[in-house]
Write a protein that holds these residues in place. Structure first.
Motif, PDB file in Angstrom:
ATOM      1  N   GLY A  16      93.418  -7.180  17.545  1.00 10.87           N
ATOM      2  CA  GLY A  16      94.944  -7.759  17.863  1.00 10.87           C
ATOM      3  C   GLY A  16      94.835  -9.366  18.186  1.00 10.87           C
ATOM      4  N   TYR A  17      96.149 -10.347  18.052  1.00 10.48           N
ATOM      5  CA  TYR A  17      95.996 -11.351  18.413  1.00 10.48           C
ATOM      6  C   TYR A  17      94.529 -11.961  20.067  1.00 10.48           C
ATOM      7  N   THR A  18      94.223 -11.273  20.831  1.00  8.14           N
ATOM      8  CA  THR A  18      93.457 -11.732  21.481  1.00  8.14           C
ATOM      9  C   THR A  18      91.848 -11.303  21.586  1.00  8.14           C
ATOM     10  N   GLY A  19      91.816 -10.364  20.562  1.00  8.11           N
ATOM     11  CA  GLY A  19      90.335 -10.160  19.802  1.00  8.11           C
ATOM     12  C   GLY A  19      90.073 -10.764  18.557  1.00  8.11           C
ATOM     13  N   ALA A  20      90.549 -10.507  17.632  1.00  8.99           N
ATOM     14  CA  ALA A  20      90.371 -11.209  16.559  1.00  8.99           C
ATOM     15  C   ALA A  20      90.139 -12.888  16.780  1.00  8.99           C
ATOM     16  N   THR A  21      91.078 -13.337  17.846  1.00  6.67           N
ATOM     17  CA  THR A  21      90.628 -14.454  18.322  1.00  6.67           C
ATOM     18  C   THR A  21      89.963 -15.096  19.232  1.00  6.67           C
ATOM     19  N   VAL A  50     103.519  -8.501  16.766  1.00  8.98           N
ATOM     20  CA  VAL A  50     105.240  -9.300  17.163  1.00  8.98           C
ATOM     21  C   VAL A  50     106.721  -9.085  16.683  1.00  8.98           C
ATOM     22  N   ARG A  51     105.885  -8.946  14.538  1.00 11.88           N
ATOM     23  CA  ARG A  51     107.111  -8.701  13.462  1.00 11.88           C
ATOM     24  C   ARG A  51     106.947  -7.111  13.571  1.00 11.88           C
ATOM     25  N   MET A  52     107.339  -6.083  14.520  1.00 15.49           N
ATOM     26  CA  MET A  52     106.495  -4.716  14.119  1.00 15.49           C
ATOM     27  C   MET A  52     108.219  -4.477  13.931  1.00 15.49           C
ATOM     28  N   HIS A  53     109.289  -4.932  14.487  1.00 10.36           N
ATOM     29  CA  HIS A  53     110.628  -4.744  14.079  1.00 10.36           C
ATOM     30  C   HIS A  53     111.039  -5.256  13.109  1.00 10.36           C
ATOM     31  N   ALA A 111      89.364  -5.677  24.016  1.00 10.40           N
ATOM     32  CA  ALA A 111      90.540  -6.047  23.980  1.00 10.40           C
ATOM     33  C   ALA A 111      91.912  -5.127  22.854  1.00 10.40           C
ATOM     34  N   LEU A 112      91.496  -3.707  23.223  1.00 11.54           N
ATOM     35  CA  LEU A 112      92.345  -3.116  22.772  1.00 11.54           C
ATOM     36  C   LEU A 112      93.247  -2.993  23.228  1.00 11.54           C
ATOM     37  N   GLY A 113      93.830  -3.629  23.820  1.00 10.41           N
ATOM     38  CA  GLY A 113      95.418  -3.686  24.475  1.00 10.41           C
ATOM     39  C   GLY A 113      96.229  -2.944  25.093  1.00 10.41           C
ATOM     40  N   SER A 114      96.997  -2.045  24.137  1.00 10.47           N
ATOM     41  CA  SER A 114      98.570  -1.873  25.348  1.00 10.47           C
ATOM     42  C   SER A 114      98.989  -0.628  23.553  1.00 10.47           C
ATOM     43  N   ALA A 115      99.860   0.128  24.078  1.00 11.51           N
ATOM     44  CA  ALA A 115     100.917   0.904  23.611  1.00 11.51           C
ATOM     45  C   ALA A 115     102.248   1.061  23.924  1.00 11.51           C
ATOM     46  N   TRP A 116     102.861   2.410  23.391  1.00 11.21           N
ATOM     47  CA  TRP A 116     104.118   2.610  24.403  1.00 11.21           C
ATOM     48  C   TRP A 116     104.237   2.728  25.654  1.00 11.21           C
ATOM     49  N   ASN A 117     105.357   3.256  26.528  1.00 13.80           N
ATOM     50  CA  ASN A 117     104.817   3.687  27.347  1.00 13.80           C
ATOM     51  C   ASN A 117     106.343   4.512  27.739  1.00 13.80           C
ATOM     52  N   THR A 118     105.863   5.778  27.652  1.00 18.33           N
ATOM     53  CA  THR A 118     106.977   7.103  27.528  1.00 18.33           C
ATOM     54  C   THR A 118     107.576   7.185  29.156  1.00 18.33           C
ATOM     55  N   SER A 294     101.714 -10.105  26.263  1.00 20.90           N
ATOM     56  CA  SER A 294     102.476 -10.161  25.828  1.00 20.90           C
ATOM     57  C   SER A 294     101.520 -11.165  24.924  1.00 20.90           C
ATOM     58  N   CYS A 295     101.598 -11.482  23.506  1.00 21.52           N
ATOM     59  CA  CYS A 295     101.065 -12.703  22.452  1.00 21.52           C
ATOM     60  C   CYS A 295     101.004 -13.801  23.738  1.00 21.52           C
ATOM     61  N   ALA A 296     101.840 -14.153  24.488  1.00 19.33           N
ATOM     62  CA  ALA A 296     101.813 -15.863  25.197  1.00 19.33           C
ATOM     63  C   ALA A 296     101.242 -15.581  26.348  1.00 19.33           C
ATOM     64  N   SER A 297     101.002 -14.992  26.599  1.00 16.69           N
ATOM     65  CA  SER A 297      99.973 -14.197  28.002  1.00 16.69           C
ATOM     66  C   SER A 297      98.493 -13.956  27.348  1.00 16.69           C
ATOM     67  N   GLY A 298      98.260 -13.264  26.130  1.00 11.61           N
ATOM     68  CA  GLY A 298      96.985 -13.023  26.058  1.00 11.61           C
ATOM     69  C   GLY A 298      96.023 -14.043  25.027  1.00 11.61           C
ATOM     70  N   VAL A 299      96.330 -15.023  24.582  1.00  6.92           N
ATOM     71  CA  VAL A 299      96.029 -15.855  23.425  1.00  6.92           C
ATOM     72  C   VAL A 299      95.187 -16.678  23.921  1.00  6.92           C
ATOM     73  N   PRO A 300      95.685 -17.407  25.336  1.00 10.74           N
ATOM     74  CA  PRO A 300      94.747 -18.224  26.727  1.00 10.74           C
ATOM     75  C   PRO A 300      94.061 -17.634  27.450  1.00 10.74           C
ATOM     76  N   THR A 301      94.130 -16.008  27.422  1.00 12.09           N
ATOM     77  CA  THR A 301      93.160 -15.241  28.154  1.00 12.09           C
ATOM     78  C   THR A 301      91.551 -15.715  26.952  1.00 12.09           C
ATOM     79  N   ALA A 302      92.346 -15.089  25.498  1.00 14.79           N
ATOM     80  CA  ALA A 302      90.701 -14.815  24.554  1.00 14.79           C
ATOM     81  C   ALA A 302      90.534 -16.369  23.927  1.00 14.79           C
TER      82      ALA A 302
END
Length: 399
Positions: A16-21, A50-53, A111-118, A294-302
């Motif tokens: 995703g954004y973080t792993g690829a970065t 961020v464009r899935m909608h 960097a496996l990230g997250s999915a929806w939370n039921t 979020s993407c905003a949080s994740g990229v700096p960690t990458a």
């Protein structure tokens, strides 16, 4: 004379954004003859989460193949699903078209990230749709395309994802009856200006809002709430994210959310040969508050993880990258937007950008995020350093 050093094996799981970065940034920091960088992902191209909608309502997104993105960098893409991790043997089990196989590593970037939370709400898994990933967004797109005019569509969740999904859908399909259910007040985290604009857009798009309402069950044709039943030919579930469960199945130290506990360089507190980034990491930000997923949080960690790995292997000074917030960028369809300015620890201030200009701002942010994945050093010149004998020794000893 430089000592002979065995090639250091870096495996990055999740693109995703973080792993690829992180993979691309490492490739630009280290000599290819000293390290091998393998990026494991289930899909051959980058997904703009961020464009899935937008994808869900039928818009076409630009394809971004990894073979083009990483051409000439030395990053090797391994297609497959991560189905197991043994952090004591330092192996990752990858299941691809030819079945499962083990991939050995010296350094792992998780960097496996997250999915929806039921949220454990009955009927959600069976009857609701999610837009946390491309597969879910595509299934929702097909379902929405088959709806007759006047059909009720209910979005559950009043956060950023729910607001973007509801407005995108109402703008694209004004023939549908769109509603949103929020556990709190609509936009209650925004500044007064931001909240007023959000309510105005919802009113203009004729979105019905059920505020201070909790969903207790989801059925095929309705949503049951504390305030009664709400009709729903389609239910879109956007009540937050849950991390990939695989970390908890290992001996990695994790927090209550299942996120991996890390130090300031994103290195696991229990396994120093493992780095966790993005949604997978439990990172303390400004005000001693955990960073939100979020993407905003994740990229700096990458950036931090990649630079720390490179520094340790090359025996150079460890860098520090501070993760902080500046704004929340919210699309409200293609014609409207909202940029809510915030403090470093993500609290709204009394300043917001609204309207068409905000929509353009958000679009630039989305394009910039994708550009940043392909250009992980932000277009700045870099020096590929050699792995030193001392750096390799210290890294191996820590592991």
């Amino acid at each position: 004379m430089r000592q002979n050093i065995q090639q250091h094996r870096v495996v990055v799981i999740g693109a995703g954004y973080t792993g690829a970065t992180a993979a691309g940034r490492l490739a630009r920091r280290l000599r290819g003859e000293d390290v091998s960088i393998t990026l494991v992902n289930a899909e051959p191209d980058f997904v703009e989460r961020v464009r899935m909608h937008q994808l869900a309502v039928g818009q076409t997104l630009r394809p971004r193949p990894f073979d083009e993105m990483f051409a000439g960098t030395g990053v090797e893409l391994r297609l497959g699903q991560v189905t197991g991790i043994d952090v004591d043997r330092r192996t990752v089990t990858v299941t691809g078209a030819e079945g499962p196989s083990d991939l050995e590593y010296d350094t792992l970037v998780y960097a496996l990230g997250s999915a929806w939370n039921t949220q454990g709400v009955p009927g959600t898994t069976e009857h609701a749709h999610e837009i946390a990933g491309r597969d879910g967004a595509l299934r929702l797109r097909d379902r929405l395309a088959a709806l007759a005019p006047g059909s009720p569509v209910t979005v559950v969740g009043g956060g950023l994802t729910g607001v973007e999904a509801a407005t995108e859908l109402a703008e694209t399909r004004p023939d549908l009856d769109v509603s949103l259910i929020a556990r709190a007040g609509l936009g209650d985290w925004l500044s007064p200006k931001g909240a007023r604009h959000l309510h105005k857009v919802f009113s203009n798009l004729r979105i019905t809002t059920h505020e201070h309402t909790t969903v207790t069950a989801v059925q095929a044709d309705r949503v049951t709430t504390t305030e009664g039943d709400i009709p729903a030919a389609v239910t879109i579930w956007t009540t937050g994210f849950a991390v990939h469960p695989i970390a908890r199945a290992t001996t990695l130290e994790t927090g209550e959310t299942g996120q991996i506990t890390v130090d300031a360089t994103m290195r696991s507190l229990s396994h120093p040969d493992v780095y966790a980034i993005g949604d997978a990491a439990l990172v303390t930000g400004p005000g001693d508050k955990p960073l939100r997923m979020s993407c905003a949080s994740g990229v700096p960690t990458a950036w931090q993880a990649a630079d720390a790995i490179a520094a340790r292997l090359t025996d150079t000074k460890l860098p520090t990258i501070s993760a902080r917030y500046f704004n929340q960028c919210i699309s409200l369809g293609r014609k409207e937007g909202l940029i809510q300015y915030v403090t470093a620890d993500d609290r709204s201030v009394n300043a917001a950008l609204t309207g068409r200009l905000a929509a353009l701002y958000k679009e630039l942010v989305c394009k910039g995020a994708a550009w940043g994945v392909a250009n992980p050093t932000m277009g700045l010149p870099v020096r590929r350093r050699r792995v030193t004998a001392e750096g390799a020794r210290v890294t191996a000893t820590a592991a």
